[in-house]
Design a protein around this motif. Structure first.
Motif, mmCIF file in Angstrom:
data_model
loop_
_atom_site.group_PDB
_atom_site.id
_atom_site.type_symbol
_atom_site.label_atom_id
_atom_site.label_comp_id
_atom_site.label_asym_id
_atom_site.label_seq_id
_atom_site.Cartn_x
_atom_site.Cartn_y
_atom_site.Cartn_z
ATOM 1 N N GLY A 221 33.854 -13.966 36.842
ATOM 2 C CA GLY A 221 33.237 -14.657 37.710
ATOM 3 C C GLY A 221 31.332 -15.105 37.101
ATOM 4 O O GLY A 221 30.731 -15.670 37.558
ATOM 5 N N SER A 222 31.920 -14.903 35.673
ATOM 6 C CA SER A 222 30.509 -15.840 34.422
ATOM 7 C C SER A 222 30.805 -17.065 33.760
ATOM 8 O O SER A 222 29.984 -17.839 32.926
ATOM 9 N N GLY A 223 32.538 -17.064 34.486
ATOM 10 C CA GLY A 223 32.816 -18.844 33.741
ATOM 11 C C GLY A 223 33.572 -18.956 32.756
ATOM 12 O O GLY A 223 34.307 -19.377 32.237
ATOM 13 N N ASP A 224 33.412 -17.298 31.983
ATOM 14 C CA ASP A 224 34.677 -17.184 30.905
ATOM 15 C C ASP A 224 36.378 -17.465 31.403
ATOM 16 O O ASP A 224 36.438 -17.013 32.098
ATOM 17 N N LYS A 225 36.581 -18.012 30.078
ATOM 18 C CA LYS A 225 38.098 -18.817 30.533
ATOM 19 C C LYS A 225 39.034 -17.485 29.438
ATOM 20 O O LYS A 225 39.088 -17.814 28.206
ATOM 21 N N ASP A 226 40.595 -17.657 30.315
ATOM 22 C CA ASP A 226 41.351 -17.401 29.145
ATOM 23 C C ASP A 226 42.820 -18.047 29.875
ATOM 24 O O ASP A 226 42.919 -18.062 31.028
ATOM 25 N N LEU A 240 63.395 -10.211 21.407
ATOM 26 C CA LEU A 240 62.101 -10.756 21.089
ATOM 27 C C LEU A 240 61.641 -10.872 20.959
ATOM 28 O O LEU A 240 61.544 -11.939 22.853
ATOM 29 N N MET A 241 60.154 -11.059 21.300
ATOM 30 C CA MET A 241 59.078 -11.838 21.810
ATOM 31 C C MET A 241 58.249 -12.502 21.489
ATOM 32 O O MET A 241 57.414 -12.257 19.659
ATOM 33 N N ALA A 242 56.931 -13.089 21.748
ATOM 34 C CA ALA A 242 56.430 -13.870 21.151
ATOM 35 C C ALA A 242 54.523 -13.981 22.368
ATOM 36 O O ALA A 242 55.718 -14.204 23.199
ATOM 37 N N ALA A 243 54.216 -14.870 21.595
ATOM 38 C CA ALA A 243 52.545 -14.669 23.006
ATOM 39 C C ALA A 243 51.993 -15.640 22.026
ATOM 40 O O ALA A 243 51.511 -15.639 20.690
ATOM 41 N N TRP A 244 50.930 -15.962 23.061
ATOM 42 C CA TRP A 244 49.725 -17.234 22.845
ATOM 43 C C TRP A 244 48.447 -16.855 23.301
ATOM 44 O O TRP A 244 49.056 -17.176 25.040
ATOM 45 N N ASP A 245 47.308 -17.233 23.068
ATOM 46 C CA ASP A 245 46.359 -16.440 24.322
ATOM 47 C C ASP A 245 45.009 -17.000 23.359
ATOM 48 O O ASP A 245 44.717 -17.224 22.497
ATOM 49 N N TYR A 246 44.401 -18.152 24.105
ATOM 50 C CA TYR A 246 43.174 -18.923 24.160
ATOM 51 C C TYR A 246 42.310 -18.104 25.127
ATOM 52 O O TYR A 246 41.981 -18.534 26.146
ATOM 53 N N THR A 247 41.039 -18.178 24.492
ATOM 54 C CA THR A 247 39.847 -17.497 25.382
ATOM 55 C C THR A 247 38.769 -17.680 24.701
ATOM 56 O O THR A 247 38.573 -18.378 23.484
ATOM 57 N N ARG A 248 37.862 -18.483 25.387
ATOM 58 C CA ARG A 248 36.398 -18.861 25.733
ATOM 59 C C ARG A 248 34.784 -18.407 26.623
ATOM 60 O O ARG A 248 35.244 -18.079 27.199
ATOM 61 N N VAL A 249 33.968 -18.854 25.975
ATOM 62 C CA VAL A 249 32.943 -18.140 26.657
ATOM 63 C C VAL A 249 32.659 -19.280 27.170
ATOM 64 O O VAL A 249 32.390 -20.027 26.853
ATOM 65 N N ALA A 250 31.806 -19.082 28.412
ATOM 66 C CA ALA A 250 31.618 -20.576 28.877
ATOM 67 C C ALA A 250 29.806 -20.649 28.591
ATOM 68 O O ALA A 250 29.749 -21.739 28.474
ATOM 69 N N GLU A 251 28.930 -19.283 28.369
ATOM 70 C CA GLU A 251 27.367 -20.174 27.950
ATOM 71 C C GLU A 251 27.346 -19.909 26.284
ATOM 72 O O GLU A 251 26.405 -20.097 26.002
ATOM 73 N N SER A 252 29.079 -20.438 25.803
ATOM 74 C CA SER A 252 28.280 -20.771 23.955
ATOM 75 C C SER A 252 29.239 -21.301 23.862
ATOM 76 O O SER A 252 30.542 -21.179 24.510
ATOM 77 N N ALA A 253 29.545 -21.595 22.135
ATOM 78 C CA ALA A 253 30.713 -21.961 21.910
ATOM 79 C C ALA A 253 31.625 -21.427 21.131
ATOM 80 O O ALA A 253 33.033 -21.176 20.227
ATOM 81 N N LEU A 254 31.240 -19.519 21.251
ATOM 82 C CA LEU A 254 32.973 -19.536 21.417
ATOM 83 C C LEU A 254 33.535 -18.855 21.695
ATOM 84 O O LEU A 254 33.713 -18.713 22.807
ATOM 85 N N SER A 255 35.008 -18.987 20.642
ATOM 86 C CA SER A 255 36.106 -19.003 21.500
ATOM 87 C C SER A 255 36.789 -18.138 20.311
ATOM 88 O O SER A 255 36.853 -17.660 19.039
ATOM 89 N N ALA A 256 38.766 -17.932 20.389
ATOM 90 C CA ALA A 256 39.098 -16.595 19.777
ATOM 91 C C ALA A 256 40.496 -17.699 20.411
ATOM 92 O O ALA A 256 40.812 -17.894 21.726
#
Length: 330
Positions: A221-226, A240-256
């Motif tokens: 609800g705050s606009g952060d996306k994953d 065997l397993m593999a995963a990729w995750d991309y998260t980003r914060v709505a109100e800043s440039a912070l991402s991972a």
């Protein structure tokens, strides 16, 4: 237990009088998991407590006829060493799930609080099912910047569960299934007059005897996306397993960005596990390494040993953890 709403088989979806008792069969089950162990945390402190999650669940369903079932589930999480509710004071009593729903050939529709569409499916792509505080790469590196709701735990963030939610799980068609969740209520910080947005989540999954895959997206609800993608391949006793995750914060440039790899191999009653994760947080690289083994005493009771190593750019967050424990499902 009786429900006072039924469906006439001649018309299948015609609502009968609520005054007539349903003549359908109902079933209520009590189950859960008890987990406890002795371990050394990443900060170097020796502990006795929950390495995985302990929970108590009450679930039920009633056959309404015409292929329809009414369902409910109530599940609470607690710390087995102290008997206290998990994070007592910040999380609701039925923290794990509290839903009522309707299931049929169309799928399963629920209302209440439960894991979001993404979180309810991602655990399949981690050797420890995103469930082990020592060894699970997913626990430390997936979805780190985007809680499912920033305020739903009495003003604190909730990672995984959506409150005031609508949840839908489709039937499987040619191995594909769709999972959706959304809240009609806008997110709101305690004491703030401003209402934010509405959270939602979607996951498309594929499952066959040897191959599983997942593609998911979640916005709180705050606009952060994953955004999350994963795959698993099984051959014989190995996976065997593999995963990729991309998260980003709505109100800043912070991402991972995080990439995790995992493997498991079963030898009789013993299952060996290994995992690796690399998280790129802004300009910093964080690495996670883990190994472990489970020994099945029975279908319900398991002994396990876990070892994890965090090697983080911020040295204070680095460390090695290890422990042994026992889990009993009932």
């Amino acid at each position: 237990m009786r429900w006072r709403i039924g469906f006439a088989c001649s018309t299948c979806f015609t609502l009968l009088s609520a005054a007539l008792p349903a003549a359908a069969q109902s079933k209520v089950e009590i189950g859960g998991l008890l987990d406890g162990g002795i371990y050394r945390g990443f900060e170097g402190t020796a502990r006795l407590g929950t390495i995985q999650r302990s929970n108590l669940a009450i679930a039920g369903r009633e056959d309404l006829g015409c292929g329809l079932q009414a369902t409910f589930r109530l599940s609470a999480r607690f710390d087995v060493d102290s008997g206290r509710m998990e994070d007592q004071g910040s999380k609701p009593f039925w923290h794990d799930e509290s839903t009522v729903g309707l299931q049929g050939s169309f799928g399963h529709l629920r209302l209440g609080r439960a894991l979001s569409a993404m979180w309810s499916q991602d655990w399949k792509f981690d050797p420890w099912a995103n469930f082990n505080r020592i060894a699970s790469p997913a626990w430390y590196q997936w979805h780190g910047l985007t809680p499912t709701d920033r305020y739903s735990n009495n003003g604190a963030a909730e990672y995984g569960r959506m409150a005031n939610g609508i949840f839908y799980d489709s039937p499987s068609v040619a191995g594909f299934a769709l999972h959706l969740s959304a809240s009609p209520q806008r997110s709101q910080a305690p004491g703030s007059p401003r209402r934010e947005g509405r959270g939602y989540s979607a996951s498309l999954n594929y499952d066959s005897a040897s191959l599983s895959g997942m593609l998911a997206f979640e916005r709180n609800g705050s606009g952060d996306k994953d955004t999350f993608a994963a795959a698993k391949y099984r051959f014989g006793a190995a996976a065997l397993m593999a995963a990729w995750d991309y998260t980003r914060v709505a109100e800043s440039a912070l991402s991972a960005r995080a990439v995790t790899l995992g493997a498991s191999y079963q030898m009789g009653s013993t299952t060996l596990k290994a995992g690796y994760g690399r998280q790129r947080l802004q300009q910093q690289s964080n690495h996670f390494y883990s190994v472990g083994a489970d020994y099945a005493l029975s279908k319900r009771s398991t002994l396990y040993a876990s070892l994890g190593r965090k090697s983080y750019a911020h040295g204070a967050d680095s460390g090695t953890a290890f422990g042994v424990g026992m889990a009993h499902a009932f």
